[in-house]
Each structure stands twice: as structure tokens, then as C-alpha cells.
Design an enzyme around this catalytic site. Structure first.
Site, PDB file in Angstrom:
ATOM      1  N   THR A   1      -7.377  21.607  -0.970  1.00 35.28           N
ATOM      2  CA  THR A   1      -7.361  22.482  -0.081  1.00 35.28           C
ATOM      3  C   THR A   1      -8.779  22.722   0.995  1.00 35.28           C
ATOM      4  O   THR A   1      -9.704  21.933   0.254  1.00 35.28           O
ATOM      5  CB  THR A   1      -7.339  23.794  -0.535  1.00 35.28           C
ATOM      6  OG1 THR A   1      -8.455  24.219  -1.635  1.00 35.28           O
ATOM      7  CG2 THR A   1      -5.750  23.872  -1.244  1.00 35.28           C
TER       8      THR A   1
ATOM      9  N   LYS B   1     -15.108  20.032  -2.479  1.00 34.11           N
ATOM     10  CA  LYS B   1     -16.225  19.919  -2.995  1.00 34.11           C
ATOM     11  C   LYS B   1     -16.791  21.347  -4.085  1.00 34.11           C
ATOM     12  O   LYS B   1     -17.512  21.262  -4.859  1.00 34.11           O
ATOM     13  CB  LYS B   1     -17.265  19.706  -1.922  1.00 34.11           C
ATOM     14  CG  LYS B   1     -17.562  18.680  -1.211  1.00 34.11           C
ATOM     15  CD  LYS B   1     -18.577  18.640  -0.014  1.00 34.11           C
ATOM     16  CE  LYS B   1     -17.949  19.380   1.277  1.00 34.11           C
ATOM     17  NZ  LYS B   1     -16.784  18.622   1.842  1.00 34.11           N
TER      18      LYS B   1
ATOM     19  N   GLU C   1     -14.296  11.787  -6.820  1.00 35.50           N
ATOM     20  CA  GLU C   1     -15.254  10.876  -6.065  1.00 35.50           C
ATOM     21  C   GLU C   1     -15.393  11.193  -4.675  1.00 35.50           C
ATOM     22  O   GLU C   1     -16.310  10.965  -3.883  1.00 35.50           O
ATOM     23  CB  GLU C   1     -14.277   9.382  -6.326  1.00 35.50           C
ATOM     24  CG  GLU C   1     -15.589   8.140  -5.760  1.00 35.50           C
ATOM     25  CD  GLU C   1     -16.592   8.207  -6.535  1.00 35.50           C
ATOM     26  OE1 GLU C   1     -17.864   8.935  -6.142  1.00 35.50           O
ATOM     27  OE2 GLU C   1     -16.684   7.579  -7.554  1.00 35.50           O
TER      28      GLU C   1
ATOM     29  N   VAL D   1     -18.253  13.701  -2.078  1.00 37.33           N
ATOM     30  CA  VAL D   1     -19.381  13.134  -1.516  1.00 37.33           C
ATOM     31  C   VAL D   1     -19.428  11.785  -0.917  1.00 37.33           C
ATOM     32  O   VAL D   1     -18.876  10.994  -1.685  1.00 37.33           O
ATOM     33  CB  VAL D   1     -20.551  13.404  -2.386  1.00 37.33           C
ATOM     34  CG1 VAL D   1     -22.023  12.859  -1.646  1.00 37.33           C
ATOM     35  CG2 VAL D   1     -20.608  14.626  -2.877  1.00 37.33           C
TER      36      VAL D   1
ATOM     37  N   GLY E   1     -11.828  14.811  13.988  1.00 33.50           N
ATOM     38  CA  GLY E   1     -11.433  15.213  12.683  1.00 33.50           C
ATOM     39  C   GLY E   1     -12.277  15.324  11.771  1.00 33.50           C
ATOM     40  O   GLY E   1     -12.054  15.518  10.467  1.00 33.50           O
TER      41      GLY E   1
ATOM     42  N   GLU F   1     -16.170  20.385  10.093  1.00 36.13           N
ATOM     43  CA  GLU F   1     -15.565  21.437   9.651  1.00 36.13           C
ATOM     44  C   GLU F   1     -15.058  22.190  10.629  1.00 36.13           C
ATOM     45  O   GLU F   1     -15.577  22.394  11.698  1.00 36.13           O
ATOM     46  CB  GLU F   1     -16.593  22.287   8.664  1.00 36.13           C
ATOM     47  CG  GLU F   1     -16.940  21.453   7.573  1.00 36.13           C
ATOM     48  CD  GLU F   1     -15.986  21.232   6.726  1.00 36.13           C
ATOM     49  OE1 GLU F   1     -15.009  21.947   6.318  1.00 36.13           O
ATOM     50  OE2 GLU F   1     -16.489  20.197   5.753  1.00 36.13           O
TER      51      GLU F   1
ATOM     52  N   LYS G   1     -22.849  19.368  -1.155  1.00 42.28           N
ATOM     53  CA  LYS G   1     -22.645  17.944  -1.451  1.00 42.28           C
ATOM     54  C   LYS G   1     -23.936  17.609  -2.578  1.00 42.28           C
ATOM     55  O   LYS G   1     -23.788  17.105  -3.700  1.00 42.28           O
ATOM     56  CB  LYS G   1     -22.681  16.946  -0.254  1.00 42.28           C
ATOM     57  CG  LYS G   1     -21.265  17.011   0.427  1.00 42.28           C
ATOM     58  CD  LYS G   1     -21.245  16.081   1.610  1.00 42.28           C
ATOM     59  CE  LYS G   1     -19.968  15.902   2.425  1.00 42.28           C
ATOM     60  NZ  LYS G   1     -20.018  15.582   3.472  1.00 42.28           N
TER      61      LYS G   1
ATOM     62  N   GLY H   1     -13.706   6.839   8.040  1.00 42.33           N
ATOM     63  CA  GLY H   1     -12.602   7.704   8.588  1.00 42.33           C
ATOM     64  C   GLY H   1     -12.007   8.302   7.534  1.00 42.33           C
ATOM     65  O   GLY H   1     -12.631   8.398   6.314  1.00 42.33           O
TER      66      GLY H   1
END
Lengths: 340, 340
Positions: B98, B128, B152, B155, B209, B212, B227, B321
Site C-alpha cells: 500500500t 517503507k 529489500e 530502499v 511513475g 509520489e 529511507k 524502473g
């Protein structure tokens, strides 16, 4: 407390640094219920020592060798004595740290590794020879014997490359790599640019302990070719030997060449490159200033991996010393301890 | 054939890319005797789907949602429905994807992770939030439950950082890190230098994309601070929250600032830095041309780890990407599968 028993083949720069690291991490290991006992050490010039109860590393490092006890051997470690140590010592792991022999195509280290695996021992090799000339054979043998054949410090010292591909890049294929793998040539190219001559620069690198005793191994690109072969075979499923690498060294480069490119904002580096198909090459390349490889100066190394799922990934090792090589061996020992 | 059953929380960019990756690697997984079944998917806007036999990923990706069968839920996934899915689905792993909510200090994702672990499920989080605000608590809970809490891709996408420290740098302590962790600001700084304005550059990043939805998360340094907190807590044993990071964004930088430094051969980047003690900081820094961090332009990221045994080690991710983020989750799933 679980004990893992080690045999050291070679007790030069790397072996001594590893011994210091094992001493320094003794308490850390004990907290994890683990103890590494060095039960045998063979050297080229100072004979062989063995003690099933564990040798005193501090004494090995800091005292003349003769008063050590108990000595099963005191004379020079003849091949047959070393073979007996590998085959017969009650040990879990044989650590191969003898010097690389390009002229012998990786022997006698390949034989050491084979003997150890056949005797049911794990092998950790800081020596690139067995990986470059016999990876497939030794890896297959290790699998058949249910043992490990690990060699993290063969390329870029302890920088995670082989363990990275094996573990932290699980499921991701390495398709190629390009990098600066030989410290000495990189250092020498920098010193030439600063006005030092070739012989002087090589001497400095030898005195600092990172150049090979035979300068040809560095200057003619052999060391880089051997490392590139290790990467190609272990990461990309190739079946190369170092002789197949298209290899050009740095002897023909003049300070004028370096200066001319530097003035244009470019750098000349000995670049090693291979992919999962196609030729493997080592040779001087003119790099633009924004090429990451141009950022590796002095004794630094860098590698860019091309992968299927993670795209390009570069790893940069900044001015390492012997400590990083010893760490690579230590890490492999921990991986074996974790799974044993 | 061993089946591991997954619940997806979120089915946006990352979730869809992960679904594509699972489809693409189906045969590869089957060769390894492994199958991932997605038994539930909850979304913010399109309700919730569940099927104990495994949802059809191809249909989820490529067909309108309404004709899917069997639908245990079709309405919007209200929190209580999502909770029921997390707690009650017969699943092995809950994948938290989410969106990060800085305003809610990592919730509701932290609650999702806690619920899943308490229900005996492993958690893989691409979000995160749970790592930045609740790492210690969730890691402890996972250990008590004998489950894994992995993240993983929190970050630098799938670039091995947490798995690197945990596995391939075993026995080596991370003492600090310094890096460029936020893609959007790095891209925006480059575009400003090229003459684009702030709003236009942000819009480009959103359309591509990687920005945020709320530009403040990127431009004010929140994403980088979150992060950095993940790295500090998980790699260096810190107990920070993102609000404690000394944080300065890039809004006050003018194209003139960037141009002036570029003319001097320098670069301005949003640099994140923390050590095992001392303050954590995110802010614009003027970097000399030979600083490795200055080499990360566009959407590339870079981090330099300071370690005790391996010295400085830098990892560079080139223009990633969404595939790299999905790979990070995939890698974590494989690690759990390996040990389960």
C-alpha cells in the site's frame, strides 16, 4: 560451543591477516557459539605446523616459528607433506591461500582443492587459480561430496560478488560485467600521470603489498584476465580459461597518452569485460569523465553487473587493503558455519 | 511441488509489476519445485479479491475486475475487510504494497504487518512505513513468531542493501551510510539544470511513475528521510523515526544555483547521511566532480556504506524502473521460500 577446524595452505599476507582477524573476532564468534580452530598451517618457505588441539595463532604471528609445539613437521612443507595435511588432518575446512601460479595454470592450488573436497572437507579459496581454471570441476565435486567450494575474495577482495549473485540476487541472472579489477595497473596508471616511471610505480605497489611479485601478472593483464574468468565461470555459466581472454596490458601506454586524455577530461583504465556469450576482453580503454569506471583511481576497484531483473548494478570498492581480502575468507567461513 | 500462498495488500504499480514477474518466472519457479499462489488481493479503490485456490493473475492484470470469480468481496476493501483477509486467509506470506503514508506515521501498513505476523504469516513490505516507524517492534515480533519480516525494496528498489548486510556482509558491521536515495529530486535537479521549471519536472516524474502523488514527500525530503531511517534502524541498530532526521528539501534551490555549480564542475544533490551514532541528515549538498555521488544523475541512486571490516563500499543503481522494485519483493519471497 561448536568448533570448526581449519587448515591454512599458505601463511603470507592474506593468511596472517586472516589469523589476526580470527583473533580479533574470537569473542564475537564465541557469543554466536562458534570457534574456529586452526589445526594446520603449511607454508612455502617455513615448513608446516599442525596441532589437532589447535595452533596458537598469536604465537604463529608473533613468535619465531621454531619454539612452537607440538610440531608434527618442522622441515619445509614438501608437496607430499602438504598433501598428507590436506587429506589426513581432522579438519572441516581447507583455506587455500597459496600464491596464484599462472604458469602452472592454477596448480598446485587446484590439486589442493580437489584433494580437500575428496577428503570430505569444505574449501575456501582466496587463490583465484582454482576458480579460473577448474571452477566447474571443483563445484561439481563439492556438490557430489555435499561440501562447499567458496572463493569470495578471489575478485575484488571481500566485496560481495559471488555471494551477491548466489544469495542477495537470487532469481536474477547476471548477463555480463565490466570493471576495473586489477589494483596494481590502476595504481600505476595514476602514478604515471603524476610523473613517476613504470618501474618506480610498480616498486611502490610491491612495497605496499598489493602488487604481484612477478610484475607481468599485473602489467600484462593476467591478473585481470584470471579474475574475469572467475566471474564469467561462476556468475555467467561460462566455461572459459584465462588464456581465452583477449588480453592487452598497459606496457605500451606512455605518460603522454595518459596526459593527453586527462587534458580532455578523460581517463585511461585497464578495463575487463565479459558477457554470458561473446568474447572476454582485458585492455586499456579511454573512458569519458562521466563513466563510473573512470571514478576508480588509485587502488580502488569497480564492477558493473548487467542483469536481467535488476538492470545495471555497480559495486565500488574504495582503496582496500589486506583486511578486505581476509574479510572475504572470513565471510565464506561464516557461510559454511551457518549451514554446517 | 511446494506452494507458498501470498496475500497482496495493494495492487498499484508495484503489485501489478510483481504479478507480471510471478507470471514470467512461473516455469523457472516450477523447475525449482516452487509455486507462488496469490490467494488474496486488497486494493484501495477497487475492492478485494480472494480465492483459496489462487487468483488468476493474468485475469487480474488484463481483465476488468468485475467478471472475476469467485469473489468473496466485490465492494471497496474497507479496513475491516482487509483485516479479515490478513488474519484469516490461509496464506504463508503477506506482501505489503500500500502507499506510504507519512501523515499517518506509517499506518495503516504497520498494523497490517503486525496483524499478519501475529497470525503466523511472514511479511514482505515494499512499503517503507513499517520499517521506518516500527522496525524494532515488527522485527522482534517476527522473531517471537518464528516468521520473517523482509523489506529489500523499501530502499533503492531491489538493490541488495538489507540482504547484503544480513547475508553477504555477515560478520561485518555497517557504521554509516551516505547516499542519494530519492529518485524524484535527483531527476528534478537534472531537469532544472536543463531549463525545465519545478512544476513541469515534477509532473514529468509523476507521469513516468516514480514520483509520489504528493510532491511534498519528494521535494521536502520526506521520502529520503524515511529511507534513511530504514537504513539506520535495520543496518545500524539505531532507533530513529523519520521526524528526527534533520531534513531540508530542494524547493529553495534555483536553476541559477545549479548552473553556477555546474560551471565550476560541481553538482548539487539531495544527500542523505547517517552513522551508527550522531545525527541523521537529508539536504542539498554541493559535490565535487570526483565524488561518486555526483555520478548519480537522472533516476539513478547510489549509496556508500562505511563498514568496519570492508572499509567503504558503494552500490550504484542505474536508472531503475518498477521492475527493480518488483524484483526486490520477489527476492524476499525466494529467501522465505528457501528457509520455510
Amino acid at each position: 560451543m561448536r568448533s570448526l577446524r581449519l587448515v591454512f595452505l599458505g601463511f603470507g599476507h592474506v593468511g596472517r591477516e586472516l589469523a589476526r582477524l580470527l583473533l580479533a573476532r574470537e569473542a564475537w564468534l564465541a557469543e554466536r557459539g562458534l570457534r574456529f580452530l586452526v589445526v594446520g598451517v603449511s607454508t612455502g618457505s617455513r615448513g608446516l605446523r599442525a596441532d589437532p588441539e589447535g595452533l596458537d595463532l598469536d604465537a604463529l604471528l608473533n613468535q619465531p616459528w621454531s619454539p612452537l609445539r607440538p610440531l608434527t613437521r618442522v622441515a619445509g612443507a614438501a608437496p607430499e607433506e602438504r598433501a598428507a595435511l590436506i587429506a589426513n588432518a581432522e579438519a572441516d575446512i581447507v583455506v587455500e591461500m597459496t600464491p596464484l601460479r599462472v604458469d602452472l595454470r592454477g596448480e598446485p592450488a587446484i590439486g589442493h582443492a580437489r584433494m580437500a573436497l575428496e577428503a570430505g572437507k569444505h574449501v575456501v579459496s582466496a587463490n583465484k587459480g582454482p576458480v579460473a581454471w577448474a571452477y566447474r570441476q571443483l563445484d561439481d565435486l563439492a556438490r557430489r561430496e555435499g561440501r562447499r567450494f567458496l572463493f569470495e575474495s578471489a575478485v575484488m577482495d571481500g566485496t560481495p560478488l559471488f555471494s551477491l549473485a548466489r544469495r542477495t540476487l537470487a532469481g536474477c541472472r547476471v548477463l555480463g560485467c565490466r570493471g576495473i579489477l586489477n589494483t596494481t595497473t590502476n595504481y600505476v596508471l595514476g602514478r604515471l600521470l603524476e610523473g613517476q616511471d613504470l618501474e618506480g610505480a610498480v616498486r611502490e605497489a610491491q612495497e605496499a603489498g598489493f602488487a604481484e611479485a612477478d610484475p607481468s601478472l599485473d602489467l600484462d593483464g593476467w591478473d585481470a584476465a584470471v579474475k574475469l574468468t572467475c566471474l564469467a565461470n561462476a556468475l555467467m555459466g561460462r566455461n572459459l580459461v584465462p588464456e581465452e581472454v583477449l588480453r592487452q596490458g598497459i606496457r605500451d601506454l606512455s605518460p603522454e597518452d595518459l596526459l593527453r586524455e586527462a587534458k580532455r577530461g578523460r581517463a585511461i583504465r585497464l578495463v575487463a569485460e565479459v558477457s554470458s556469450s561473446g568474447p572476454a576482453q582485458v585492455g586499456p580503454v579511454i573512458l569519458s569523465a562521466d563513466d563510473l569506471l573512470a571514478r576508480a583511481s588509485g587502488t580502488s576497484s569497480v564492477i558493473t553487473l548487467t542483469t536481467d531483473l535488476m538492470g545495471l548494478l555497480s559495486i565500488f570498492e574504495h582503496s582496500p587493503g589486506l583486511g578486505q581480502t581476509a574479510y572475504g575468507v572470513f565471510r565464506d567461513l561464516l557461510e559454511i558455519a551457518d549451514q554446517d
